[in-house]
Motif scaffolding. Structure first.
Motif, PDB file in Angstrom:
ATOM      1  N   LYS A   1      34.376  24.942  41.174  1.00 60.31           N
ATOM      2  CA  LYS A   1      35.373  23.896  40.892  1.00 60.31           C
ATOM      3  C   LYS A   1      36.738  24.573  40.859  1.00 60.31           C
ATOM      4  N   GLN A   2      37.747  23.895  41.430  1.00 61.48           N
ATOM      5  CA  GLN A   2      39.070  24.533  41.527  1.00 61.48           C
ATOM      6  C   GLN A   2      39.667  24.910  40.171  1.00 61.48           C
ATOM      7  N   ASN A   3      39.287  24.137  39.129  1.00 61.90           N
ATOM      8  CA  ASN A   3      39.850  24.451  37.806  1.00 61.90           C
ATOM      9  C   ASN A   3      38.793  25.073  36.883  1.00 61.90           C
ATOM     10  N   GLY A   4      37.745  25.607  37.489  1.00 58.06           N
ATOM     11  CA  GLY A   4      36.636  26.132  36.684  1.00 58.06           C
ATOM     12  C   GLY A   4      36.884  27.533  36.135  1.00 58.06           C
ATOM     13  N   ILE A   5      36.037  27.903  35.189  1.00 57.91           N
ATOM     14  CA  ILE A   5      36.081  29.272  34.639  1.00 57.91           C
ATOM     15  C   ILE A   5      34.816  29.992  35.093  1.00 57.91           C
ATOM     16  N   TYR A   6      35.006  31.135  35.748  1.00 52.66           N
ATOM     17  CA  TYR A   6      33.879  31.884  36.320  1.00 52.66           C
ATOM     18  C   TYR A   6      33.871  33.318  35.817  1.00 52.66           C
ATOM     19  N   VAL A   7      32.669  33.822  35.570  1.00 55.02           N
ATOM     20  CA  VAL A   7      32.527  35.189  35.063  1.00 55.02           C
ATOM     21  C   VAL A   7      31.736  36.012  36.080  1.00 55.02           C
ATOM     22  N   ASP A   8      32.327  37.131  36.488  1.00 57.79           N
ATOM     23  CA  ASP A   8      31.591  38.096  37.313  1.00 57.79           C
ATOM     24  C   ASP A   8      31.246  39.257  36.384  1.00 57.79           C
ATOM     25  N   LEU A   9      29.959  39.384  36.060  1.00 53.43           N
ATOM     26  CA  LEU A   9      29.538  40.400  35.084  1.00 53.43           C
ATOM     27  C   LEU A   9      29.516  41.793  35.683  1.00 53.43           C
ATOM     28  N   THR A  10      29.481  41.882  37.004  1.00 50.86           N
ATOM     29  CA  THR A  10      29.346  43.175  37.690  1.00 50.86           C
ATOM     30  C   THR A  10      30.376  43.236  38.821  1.00 50.86           C
ATOM     31  N   LEU A  11      31.593  43.469  38.432  1.00 52.21           N
ATOM     32  CA  LEU A  11      32.736  43.402  39.342  1.00 52.21           C
ATOM     33  C   LEU A  11      32.603  44.321  40.556  1.00 52.21           C
ATOM     34  N   GLY A  12      32.212  45.577  40.345  1.00 47.85           N
ATOM     35  CA  GLY A  12      32.103  46.543  41.455  1.00 47.85           C
ATOM     36  C   GLY A  12      33.443  46.675  42.164  1.00 47.85           C
ATOM     37  N   ARG A  13      33.458  46.373  43.466  1.00 40.46           N
ATOM     38  CA  ARG A  13      34.728  46.396  44.202  1.00 40.46           C
ATOM     39  C   ARG A  13      35.221  44.976  44.467  1.00 40.46           C
TER      40      ARG A  13
END
Ligand SMILES: C[S@@+](CC[C@H](N)C(=O)[O-])C[C@H]1O[C@@H](n2cnc3c(N)ncnc32)[C@H](O)[C@@H]1O
Length: 299
Positions: free
Chosen positions: A17-29
């Motif tokens: 969603k354009q206004n959503g909140i997203y978490v990347d737990l394993t960013l890496g590169r």
């Protein structure tokens, strides 16, 4: 270079969603994070990695897109408390692409690879004190056997553990490979490099990987909004089993099948594998499995 695994499948499954909140737990590169950030407008991306180099390199990559992100140098098992510090209590999507990144494996000095010679390190977080060296040189035979069996299905664990203890000190990855190979019958060594599973077990122990996965699975469910999505990529069967069993428990019917009541579903799950094309193009994706869970009912 790190090529993000199952990128299209992850982005599609997150239903961004354009206004959503997203978490990347394993960013890496930031392979997956870059694409998430490209797809959110007024939303927010929060990225975690316990490797400070991953955080710094990802920051400069993501800044080229926009500034709708926060990067946190921490083990992802702390994600709940870290997000609360920013007043975030619920999110629209969470992704974890487990294990090590190509830049970590490719750098001989990090000691992750049995194909490159370097000091036995294997720490994702280089500020922690426990290194592979400590496990290889200080743990007793039973402790070694325990991680070989429980973290990597190592064949002939006793033989390998005894050889390690007998050949101490062992300082480098190549020294360890030699000890492993010389502890086993030549026929077995010629079939499959036995160092692969031993290195995997030691890496999982150094980084306490399974404990972090257990914690994050439980906390993710609590942190997902209704229609929020959790997407997890695993790379070996023991890791995948943890996710599979957890999703299985959540979706298993709690009602006696003899009672004729329609049970309201709380979650839906699906599993995807990389396409043949992707496997040809990126060998690292070969053993990947993407497990997706959608929370379809409010808590
Ligand atoms: C497979 S790579 C992720 C690659 C990333 N998705 C990309 O496409 O660039 C895994 C990353 O997660 C990090 N990591 C693994 N376990 C972690 C944990 N428990 N807490 C924080 N970071 C972790 C590793 O340091 C590594 O950088």
């Amino acid at each position: 270079m790190h090529i993000p695994v199952m990128l299209n499948e992850v982005i599609e499954s997150l239903e961004i969603k354009q206004n959503g909140i997203y978490v990347d737990l394993t960013l890496g590169r930031a392979g997956h994070s870059k694409e998430i950030l490209n797809n959110i407008k007024d939303g927010k991306l929060i990225g975690f990695d316990k490797d400070i180099i991953a955080i710094e390199e990802s920051r400069s990559r993501l800044q080229k897109i926009n500034n709708n992100f926060i990067l946190i140098h921490s083990d992802f098992k702390n994600f709940k408390n870290e997000l609360k510090k920013y007043g975030i209590n619920k999110v629209d999507g969470i992704i974890a692409d487990l294990g090590v990144s190509s830049p970590q494996i490719d750098n001989a000095n990090r000691g992750f690879s049995y194909n490159k010679n370097g000091f036995l390190d294997m720490r994702m977080d280089q500020s922690q004190s426990l290194k592979a060296w400590n496990i290889v040189n200080e743990w007793n035979v039973d402790e070694l056997i325990n991680i070989f069996i429980n973290y990597a299905d190592v064949k002939m664990p006793k033989k390998i553990a005894n050889a390690i203890v007998k050949n101490r000190p062992i300082n480098t990855t190549f020294e360890l490979v030699d000890v492993i190979k010389s502890s086993l019958p030549a026929k077995i060594v010629s079939l499959k490099n036995p160092a692969k599973t031993v290195f995997q077990a030691i890496r999982i122990a150094v980084n306490n990987e399974f404990e972090s996965i257990d914690t994050v699975l439980r906390d993710s469910i609590e942190f997902l909004k209704k229609d929020g999505i959790l997407a997890i990529i695993t790379f070996h069967s023991l890791e995948d089993k943890i996710v599979k069993n957890f999703f299985g428990d959540l979706t298993k019917s709690k009602i006696n099948p003899k009672i004729p009541v329609q049970e309201e579903k709380k979650f839906i799950v699906k599993t995807l594998k990389p396409s043949k094309n992707e496997i040809e193009f990126n060998k690292r994706s070969r053993s990947a499995k993407l497990r997706i869970l959608k929370k379809i009912k409010e808590d």
